[in-house]
Design an enzyme around this catalytic site. Structure first.
Site, short mmCIF file in Angstrom:
data_model
loop_
_atom_site.label_atom_id
_atom_site.label_comp_id
_atom_site.label_asym_id
_atom_site.label_seq_id
_atom_site.Cartn_x
_atom_site.Cartn_y
_atom_site.Cartn_z
N CYS A 2 1.05 -0.84 0.20
CA CYS A 2 -0.08 0.24 0.04
C CYS A 2 0.78 1.19 -0.13
O CYS A 2 1.62 1.66 1.00
CB CYS A 2 -1.29 -0.29 1.50
SG CYS A 2 -2.21 1.37 1.11
N GLU A 104 -3.45 1.52 -5.78
CA GLU A 104 -2.89 0.13 -6.99
C GLU A 104 -2.62 0.41 -7.97
O GLU A 104 -3.53 1.19 -8.60
CB GLU A 104 -3.29 -1.86 -6.04
CG GLU A 104 -2.62 -2.20 -6.03
CD GLU A 104 -0.54 -2.32 -5.52
OE1 GLU A 104 0.21 -1.54 -6.34
OE2 GLU A 104 -0.70 -1.74 -4.58
#
Length: 221
Positions: A2, A104
């Site tokens: 992340c 992402e």
């Protein structure tokens, strides 16, 4: 992993979601939270919750150089109980890191496509985080890292890793000051069931951490 996320909820919604009594004086919504920035976090001191800001990128208390934080924005939950940087923190310094979506980059044939991802049934949520205090020559530095795990079915087409998003009924337990062993917490994290995640493609505008506006989250077709 992340490496970017958002927090766009208003202050009242955040306080209600996490039972925060204090005012969040420094709070500002963000479309593009990046490593090295201050992130809204919650800890429990054994008496009450405390919400405040930590720098994203863990600097262990024993580190010689705070620049190490840029290499420690995430910690693998599968091995955190074994690593010197995380083992002690897993036992005693756990935190909630507040967000409402994350990004992402999906690998495609000729590019990486940024995707915005969020739980289907949550407006605001908490990543499982670890934190530490580093004392330099000046003021103390409070930093944090986001725990990650193997991607589930909702995420595996985008990336092989994902941040751990805590279910609502597990948040209080995560920051409870009870000091179980780091291995016990590893098993606790293994048992976490992730909420259903949804996603959509967004512009490469989000690739630049200096960009922090609505264009970061607008869907593209």
């Amino acid at each position: 992993m992340c490496g970017r996320y958002t927090l766009l909820a208003d202050e009242l919604a955040i306080k209600e979601a996490f039972g925060i009594q204090q005012s969040l004086d420094l709070y500002e919504p963000s479309y593009n939270i990046a490593p090295g920035q201050k992130v809204l976090s919650i800890i429990h001191d054994g008496r009450q919750l405390h919400a405040g800001y930590m720098k994203w990128g863990l600097v262990p208390s024993w580190a010689q150089d705070p620049k190490i934080g840029y290499k420690m924005i995430n910690a693998r939950s599968e091995t955190a109980h074994e690593k010197p940087s995380f083992k002690r923190l897993l036992s005693s310094k756990r935190c909630l890191i507040i967000a409402d979506s994350f990004y992402e980059w999906k690998k495609e044939v000729d590019k990486k496509q940024p995707m915005r991802i969020y739980p289907e049934n949550k407006k605001v949520f908490a990543f499982a985080g670890l934190w530490d205090k580093w004392q330099g020559d000046n003021n103390p530095l409070f930093t944090c890292t986001i725990l990650t795990k193997q991607a589930n079915q909702d995420m595996e087409e985008l990336h092989h890793r994902m941040p751990i998003i805590l279910p609502k009924d597990r948040e209080e337990e995560w920051i409870d000051p009870k000091s179980y062993s780091s291995e016990d917490w590893k098993h606790w994290l293994d048992d976490i069931d992730q909420d259903k995640l949804v996603h959509y493609p967004v512009s490469t505008h989000v690739n630049n951490a200096k960009n922090n506006d609505e264009k970061c989250i607008l869907p593209i077709v």
